[in-house]
Write a protein that holds these residues in place. Structure first.
Motif, mmCIF file in Angstrom:
data_model
loop_
_atom_site.group_PDB
_atom_site.id
_atom_site.type_symbol
_atom_site.label_atom_id
_atom_site.label_comp_id
_atom_site.label_asym_id
_atom_site.label_seq_id
_atom_site.Cartn_x
_atom_site.Cartn_y
_atom_site.Cartn_z
ATOM 1 N N PHE A 57 0.820 -1.206 0.000
ATOM 2 C CA PHE A 57 0.000 0.000 0.000
ATOM 3 C C PHE A 57 0.857 1.260 0.000
ATOM 4 C CE2 PHE A 57 0.761 -1.468 4.303
ATOM 5 C CZ PHE A 57 1.257 -0.338 4.928
ATOM 6 N N ILE A 58 0.298 2.298 -0.579
ATOM 7 C CA ILE A 58 0.747 3.687 -0.416
ATOM 8 C C ILE A 58 -0.526 4.496 -0.233
ATOM 9 C CG2 ILE A 58 1.864 5.698 -1.458
ATOM 10 C CD1 ILE A 58 3.520 3.824 -3.168
ATOM 11 N N GLU A 59 -0.585 5.286 0.830
ATOM 12 C CA GLU A 59 -1.793 6.068 1.091
ATOM 13 C C GLU A 59 -1.426 7.432 1.671
ATOM 14 O OE1 GLU A 59 -4.784 5.171 0.256
ATOM 15 O OE2 GLU A 59 -4.411 3.057 -0.202
ATOM 16 N N HIS A 60 -2.227 8.432 1.333
ATOM 17 C CA HIS A 60 -2.078 9.696 2.060
ATOM 18 C C HIS A 60 -2.944 9.618 3.302
ATOM 19 C CE1 HIS A 60 -5.981 11.567 0.964
ATOM 20 N NE2 HIS A 60 -5.830 10.995 -0.221
ATOM 21 N N VAL A 61 -2.525 10.296 4.366
ATOM 22 C CA VAL A 61 -3.163 10.105 5.672
ATOM 23 C C VAL A 61 -3.373 11.433 6.393
ATOM 24 C CG1 VAL A 61 -2.245 7.775 5.988
ATOM 25 C CG2 VAL A 61 -0.896 9.738 6.745
ATOM 26 N N LYS A 62 -4.071 11.335 7.494
ATOM 27 C CA LYS A 62 -4.329 12.483 8.355
ATOM 28 C C LYS A 62 -3.027 13.052 8.896
ATOM 29 C CE LYS A 62 -6.947 13.664 12.531
ATOM 30 N NZ LYS A 62 -7.826 13.115 13.597
ATOM 31 N N ALA A 63 -2.880 14.371 8.821
ATOM 32 C CA ALA A 63 -1.682 15.031 9.350
ATOM 33 C C ALA A 63 -1.722 15.060 10.873
ATOM 34 C CB ALA A 63 -1.589 16.448 8.795
ATOM 35 N N LYS A 64 -0.575 15.306 11.474
ATOM 36 C CA LYS A 64 -0.505 15.421 12.928
ATOM 37 C C LYS A 64 -1.353 16.596 13.389
ATOM 38 C CE LYS A 64 4.102 13.373 13.309
ATOM 39 N NZ LYS A 64 5.516 13.588 13.723
ATOM 40 N N GLU A 65 -1.993 16.420 14.540
ATOM 41 C CA GLU A 65 -2.878 17.449 15.078
ATOM 42 C C GLU A 65 -2.134 18.761 15.307
ATOM 43 O OE1 GLU A 65 -6.014 17.255 15.376
ATOM 44 O OE2 GLU A 65 -6.422 15.102 15.245
ATOM 45 N N ASN B 117 -8.296 13.713 5.316
ATOM 46 C CA ASN B 117 -7.820 13.530 6.694
ATOM 47 C C ASN B 117 -8.218 12.183 7.287
ATOM 48 O OD1 ASN B 117 -10.530 14.022 6.810
ATOM 49 N ND2 ASN B 117 -10.405 15.807 8.147
ATOM 50 N N ARG B 118 -8.196 11.144 6.492
ATOM 51 C CA ARG B 118 -8.540 9.805 6.986
ATOM 52 C C ARG B 118 -7.337 9.195 7.702
ATOM 53 N NH1 ARG B 118 -12.108 6.048 3.290
ATOM 54 N NH2 ARG B 118 -13.738 7.126 4.476
ATOM 55 N N ASP B 119 -7.569 8.572 8.855
ATOM 56 C CA ASP B 119 -6.492 7.985 9.660
ATOM 57 C C ASP B 119 -6.262 6.533 9.238
ATOM 58 O OD1 ASP B 119 -4.573 7.462 11.530
ATOM 59 O OD2 ASP B 119 -5.893 7.625 13.284
ATOM 60 N N THR B 120 -5.765 6.360 8.027
ATOM 61 C CA THR B 120 -5.560 5.020 7.476
ATOM 62 C C THR B 120 -4.476 4.258 8.219
ATOM 63 O OG1 THR B 120 -6.280 5.832 5.314
ATOM 64 C CG2 THR B 120 -5.086 3.749 5.344
ATOM 65 N N LYS B 121 -3.522 4.949 8.792
ATOM 66 C CA LYS B 121 -2.465 4.284 9.570
ATOM 67 C C LYS B 121 -3.076 3.480 10.716
ATOM 68 C CE LYS B 121 1.657 5.295 12.394
ATOM 69 N NZ LYS B 121 1.104 4.998 13.734
ATOM 70 N N SER B 122 -3.970 4.095 11.475
ATOM 71 C CA SER B 122 -4.600 3.395 12.593
ATOM 72 C C SER B 122 -5.466 2.236 12.108
ATOM 73 C CB SER B 122 -5.456 4.367 13.420
ATOM 74 O OG SER B 122 -4.644 5.329 14.048
ATOM 75 N N LEU B 123 -6.143 2.422 10.971
ATOM 76 C CA LEU B 123 -6.957 1.352 10.413
ATOM 77 C C LEU B 123 -6.109 0.136 10.052
ATOM 78 C CD1 LEU B 123 -9.279 3.477 8.115
ATOM 79 C CD2 LEU B 123 -10.027 2.131 10.082
#
Length: 212
Positions: free
Chosen positions: A140-148, A173-179
């Motif tokens: 996978f390669i995905e763009h993800v939610k930035a740090k708060e 801003n999807r948190d795909t890392k946590s998913l």
């Protein structure tokens, strides 16, 4: 892809044309990462959301590609890319949350810059795990939610609605890392990085591979 945007008569053809035009630039941005992720892939590859077929250039000639692509406006470009790169293409017009492949049936699944658009990414990952054989690989390669509380997070928030509409349901801003971390893979190798480009909302990204 989000069901509300699937096969949109206006945005579908626009995005199909745009992804075809951006293929060379996407290779410039992601080519090195993709060549590494696709290295030593098996004879059959399943790809979730292949779009216009940008990843076919990283597949060995003669590879069978099972393309899970719900946007029918992408299919013409997919077929053209398959002919160009010598890929045996099978298109399945369905969403990643409902793949009609048997359990434990494939060795390799790829998904690049797509989890941001699916209606239910957790269910899509469940489907990926389901169809993978034991020890099968998901890249996978995905763009993800930035740090708060960062400038990038603010930009993602401000641009989310127009971006979501124009790019057929893409979430900035999807948190795909946590998913991915909670998806139940037996092993997960994941790298966080920034990919600087004019597409500022998708600068924060992840890449890697997961093992069933």
């Amino acid at each position: 892809m989000s069901n509300e945007f699937k096969n949109n008569r206006i945005l579908g053809p626009i995005n199909a044309w745009m992804f075809k035009m951006l293929s060379g630039y996407m290779n410039y941005l992601f080519g090195k990462s993709k060549r590494s992720l696709f290295k030593n892939h098996p004879e059959t590859v399943v790809e979730i959301g292949p779009g216009a077929g940008a990843n076919m250039r990283y597949l060995k000639k003669g590879t069978k590609l099972i393309a899970i692509e719900p946007n029918i406006h992408m299919h013409k470009n997919l077929k053209a890319s398959a002919k160009k790169y010598g890929i045996a293409l099978e298109i399945k017009t369905m969403v990643g949350e409902a793949i009609d492949l048997p359990d434990d049936s494939v060795d390799f699944v790829a998904c690049t810059l797509v989890m941001c658009t699916v209606s239910d990414p957790a269910k899509c990952m469940e489907q990926i795990r389901r169809i993978l054989k034991p020890l099968g690989v998901f890249v996978f390669i995905e763009h993800v939610k930035a740090k708060e509380n960062t400038v990038l997070a603010l930009i993602q928030h401000l641009t989310h609605e127009p971006w979501h509409w124009f790019f057929e349901g893409c979430h900035t801003n999807r948190d795909t890392k946590s998913l991915l971390e909670s998806a139940g893979f037996s092993a997960l190798t994941l790298e966080e990085y920034n990919s600087y480009s004019p597409f500022v909302p998708i600068i924060p990204q992840i890449r890697g591979r997961a093992i069933k």
